[in-house]
Design a protein around this motif. Structure first.
Motif, PDB file in Angstrom:
ATOM      1  N   THR A 187       0.841  -1.195   0.000  1.00 17.88           N
ATOM      2  CA  THR A 187       0.000   0.000   0.000  1.00 17.88           C
ATOM      3  C   THR A 187       0.877   1.245   0.000  1.00 17.88           C
ATOM      4  O   THR A 187       1.964   1.253   0.581  1.00 17.88           O
ATOM      5  N   ALA A 228      -1.877  -0.457  -3.684  1.00 24.21           N
ATOM      6  CA  ALA A 228      -3.168   0.091  -3.301  1.00 24.21           C
ATOM      7  C   ALA A 228      -2.962   1.428  -2.604  1.00 24.21           C
ATOM      8  O   ALA A 228      -1.845   1.764  -2.183  1.00 24.21           O
ATOM      9  N   GLU A 232      -8.202   2.995  -0.120  1.00 24.87           N
ATOM     10  CA  GLU A 232      -8.850   1.764  -0.573  1.00 24.87           C
ATOM     11  C   GLU A 232      -8.934   0.742   0.554  1.00 24.87           C
ATOM     12  O   GLU A 232      -9.926   0.021   0.680  1.00 24.87           O
ATOM     13  N   ASN A 235     -11.585   2.020   3.187  1.00 29.04           N
ATOM     14  CA  ASN A 235     -12.987   1.839   2.801  1.00 29.04           C
ATOM     15  C   ASN A 235     -13.531   0.514   3.325  1.00 29.04           C
ATOM     16  O   ASN A 235     -14.664   0.439   3.801  1.00 29.04           O
TER      17      ASN A 235
END
Length: 264
Positions: A187, A228, A232, A235
């Motif tokens: 990420t 990512a 994201e 969420n």
């Protein structure tokens, strides 16, 4: 779907940056009263201010404590005796040759990544059970399933918190308290971007090229073929904290871009 967490309180550990910060902001956007945590008051204050600017009217405060210690966990519990939502996000990582990882480093990773979550969950889950409502999340990783050869000590901790998550969900069977593990992949957090920046500098390539090379060489099974974003991941965490996710518990919820090559 309208997620409304008004009237709910949340604690997100390790939330001054990266995935933790994105989760804290997402929960605040959904109306929760959020406690940010970090090791220094300056970083906690900066995160609070940033969230308040992004979410006018947000109910957000903070506690500075080293949650890798029993004393730090106790300081947080004393400051916030109860919460409706606990996101065990605090963690450390870093590549290192297995043969060079000493006992102290193994212990440090276990204390920060695992014992912080154990200590806080052990306390806050009791209040959730008594009130018959709560959400506990353990931020694990795809590295807990695909143990990376360059970070065996890190992968071990992420396997551990996934196991604890499943077990605690069973402990709370029959209540309206859900417990889940969230499994991000690579990420675009500050820590990952800094690791990639250093690698790019060492190899004389751009950061963009290094990001692409990292995915290609280290996570070739990725379906999204990119890092990512923290948002994201957040969420999914916000959904898992909602009333709408009431039947989702004991799960390993993957948000890793399809890296883990299974359908289960």
């Amino acid at each position: 779907m309208q997620i409304d967490l008004s009237g709910k309180s949340a604690i997100v550990t390790g939330s001054t940056a990266g995935i933790g910060f994105a989760i804290a902001r997402g929960l605040a956007e959904s109306g929760a009263e959020v406690t940010v945590t970090g090791r220094t008051q300056a970083r906690v204050d900066a995160a609070i201010e940033t969230i308040r600017q992004a979410v006018p009217g947000a109910a957000v405060s903070g506690v500075a404590a080293d949650l890798g210690t029993a004393e730090g966990c106790r300081a947080l519990i004393d400051a916030r005796p109860e919460t409706d939502i606990l996101v065990n996000n605090v963690g450390i990582f870093g590549p290192q040759d297995f043969f060079e990882v000493d006992d102290a480093t193994w212990q440090q990773f276990f204390d920060v990544n695992v014992m912080s979550a154990v200590r806080l969950s052990r306390h806050y889950a009791q209040g959730m059970k008594a009130r018959d409502w709560g959400r506990i999340q353990f931020i694990s990783s795809e590295s807990g399933l695909n143990i990376p050869s360059e970070m065996v000590h890190y992968g071990m901790t992420k396997s551990a918190v996934q196991s604890i998550s499943r077990g605690l969900a069973k402990v709370l069977s029959g209540t309206r308290v859900t417990v889940n593990a969230i499994l991000p992949g690579p990420t675009r957090s500050e820590g990952v971007l800094e690791m990639i920046r250093q690698a790019a500098e060492e190899q004389g390539v751009s950061q963009e090229e290094m990001e692409e090379r990292f995915i290609r060489e280290n996570r070739p099974s990725s379906i999204i073929q990119r890092l990512a974003t923290p948002e994201e991941v957040a969420n999914l965490c916000v959904y898992a904290a909602s009333e709408q996710a009431s039947a989702t518990t004991g799960a390993a919820l993957r948000v890793e871009g399809g890296i883990v090559d299974t359908m289960a």
